[in-house]
Design a protein around this motif. Structure first.
Motif, short mmCIF file in Angstrom:
data_model
loop_
_atom_site.label_atom_id
_atom_site.label_comp_id
_atom_site.label_asym_id
_atom_site.label_seq_id
_atom_site.Cartn_x
_atom_site.Cartn_y
_atom_site.Cartn_z
N VAL A 119 47.26 50.49 39.79
CA VAL A 119 46.94 50.39 41.21
C VAL A 119 47.11 48.93 41.62
N CYS A 120 48.16 48.65 42.39
CA CYS A 120 48.51 47.29 42.81
C CYS A 120 48.58 47.26 44.33
N VAL A 121 47.43 47.28 44.97
CA VAL A 121 47.36 47.38 46.43
C VAL A 121 46.57 46.20 46.98
N PRO A 122 46.68 45.91 48.28
CA PRO A 122 45.89 44.83 48.88
C PRO A 122 44.39 45.12 48.78
N PRO A 123 43.54 44.11 48.92
CA PRO A 123 42.10 44.31 48.76
C PRO A 123 41.52 45.44 49.61
N PHE A 124 41.97 45.54 50.87
CA PHE A 124 41.39 46.53 51.77
C PHE A 124 41.78 47.97 51.40
N PRO A 167 42.23 41.26 43.58
CA PRO A 167 40.83 41.61 43.45
C PRO A 167 40.65 43.12 43.48
N VAL A 168 39.58 43.62 42.89
CA VAL A 168 39.42 45.07 42.73
C VAL A 168 38.83 45.73 43.98
N GLY A 169 38.72 44.99 45.05
CA GLY A 169 38.23 45.56 46.30
C GLY A 169 38.10 44.48 47.35
N LEU A 170 37.49 44.86 48.45
CA LEU A 170 37.20 43.91 49.52
C LEU A 170 35.74 43.49 49.37
N LEU A 193 40.72 42.09 55.81
CA LEU A 193 41.74 42.77 55.03
C LEU A 193 41.91 42.17 53.64
N SER A 194 41.85 40.85 53.54
CA SER A 194 42.04 40.18 52.24
C SER A 194 40.74 39.73 51.60
N GLY A 195 39.69 39.51 52.43
CA GLY A 195 38.46 38.94 51.91
C GLY A 195 38.48 37.43 51.88
N GLY A 196 39.64 36.83 52.12
CA GLY A 196 39.75 35.38 52.11
C GLY A 196 40.27 34.86 50.78
N ARG A 254 32.32 42.31 37.87
CA ARG A 254 31.34 41.22 37.82
C ARG A 254 31.92 39.93 38.40
N SER A 255 33.19 39.67 38.12
CA SER A 255 33.84 38.51 38.72
C SER A 255 33.99 38.68 40.22
N HIS A 256 34.21 39.91 40.65
CA HIS A 256 34.31 40.18 42.08
C HIS A 256 32.97 39.91 42.77
N ARG A 257 31.87 40.24 42.12
CA ARG A 257 30.55 39.94 42.69
C ARG A 257 30.39 38.45 42.91
#
Length: 334
Positions: free
Chosen positions: A66-71, A92-95, A160-163, A302-305
């Motif tokens: 799964v290689c999609v943008p954060p959103f 990143p694995v999400g927004l 959309l990206s989270g920054g 955890r890194s996303h947090r």
């Protein structure tokens, strides 16, 4: 091994090239942009579609990327895990953390092999650094991602990206976590140039990302760190993590490790490109040739947090504390 790839952007194209070079067969490419899916599918002899469910059912894959943008995270991961398939997710694995936390639970319940795009963990020069850090723990880290703004339209939108922290600096934050342990508290500030700056083009979105971010992070290990990010440059200048321990200094980037233990800098380049290693390890884990990947989904979330905590602190102007990690689990931002 048969692989379905969700996403047809530049990162997906890189994975397809690496996977085929490693002997895997990409059987399906999914993207809402039918033309983009068709181009990538034609390049690797796959079937193109805009429907994830169809690709997974018709392609009979052994695993999915799964290689999609954060959103856009969530639907594809749910579809893959509903079929009990091994899952690789680009960072990143999400927004915001909600979808990532949900997917982490689904991965755990499915009991499948997982991998993520935190390829710095696969640098073959890291093991000596881990040993040095264990023997003489570092107390200071300095991380940065100094770059240009990527050309894709969604990247400049915070919703959309989270920054930049969530989308790019996350690599450095993940590496810091892997070497220093979990973070305890974050203080961050962000800044945007004035919309009327003479050299600034009008923002194409109404929620522009910060142009620069600086953060101070305290870790439960006792180490402290500073992290900086900017997208103001004309070209990528630096993406690295420096560590300082008793009598030693090291700097890590995606090319390798540079040491200094008092006798001058001593660079050590990787022998295998970590972007190749992260895919190779995932395929090996799917085949049962290794127990797990070095960048499983649980570590990525955890890194996303932590990245989200930095972004939240910059947004609100206040500190964000993270819970002490329990055995086998990471902390949650509060």
């Amino acid at each position: 091994m048969r692989i379905v790839v969700v996403g047809a952007g530049s990162v997906a194209r890189r994975h397809v090239e690496v996977l085929t070079g490693l002997g895997a067969r990409v059987v399906g490419v999914v993207d809402p942009d039918e033309a983009a899916a068709g181009r990538l599918a034609a390049a690797c002899g796959a079937t193109a579609t805009t429907d994830v469910e169809q690709a997974l059912d018709d392609g009979r894959p052994d695993a999915a990327y799964v290689c999609v943008p954060p959103f856009a995270h969530g639907p594809a991961e749910r579809a893959v895990l509903a079929r009990g398939l091994p899952l690789f997710v680009e960072k990143p694995v999400g927004l915001d953390p909600a979808v990532a936390e949900e997917v982490a639970g689904l991965v755990e319940r499915a009991g499948v092999v997982s991998g993520t795009g935190y390829h710095w963990r696969c640098l073959d020069t890291l093991d000596p650094l881990r040993e040095r850090a264990a023997a003489a723990p570092p107390l200071l880290a300095v991380g940065s991602w100094l770059d240009k703004r990527p050309p894709v339209a969604w990247w400049g939108s915070a919703r959309l990206s989270g920054g930049q922290v969530v989308e790019q600096l996350t690599h450095v934050l993940d590496l810091a976590r892997s070497l220093l342990g979990e973070a305890a508290e974050v203080h961050a500030v962000g800044v945007r140039r004035a919309p009327t700056a003479p050299d600034r083009q009008p923002d194409p979105v109404d929620d522009p990302v910060d142009d620069a971010t600086a953060a101070l992070v305290r870790f439960h290990s006792g180490a402290v760190a500073s992290f900086t990010a900017t997208s103001l440059l004309a070209a990528k200048r630096q993406a690295s993590l420096q560590l300082c321990g008793p009598g030693w200094w090291a700097e890590v980037d995606d090319a390798g490790v540079c040491w200094d233990e008092g006798s001058g800098r001593r660079p050590e380049a990787w022998s295998e490109d970590p972007r190749v290693a992260v895919d190779r390890e995932f395929l090996e884990a799917v085949r049962g040739e290794r127990a797990a990947t070095r960048a499983p989904y649980a570590e990525a979330v955890r890194s996303h947090r932590l990245a989200w905590a930095v972004s939240e602190s910059a947004r609100t102007g206040g500190p964000v504390r993270l819970d002490a990690p329990s055995a086998g689990a990471g902390g949650t931002a509060s």
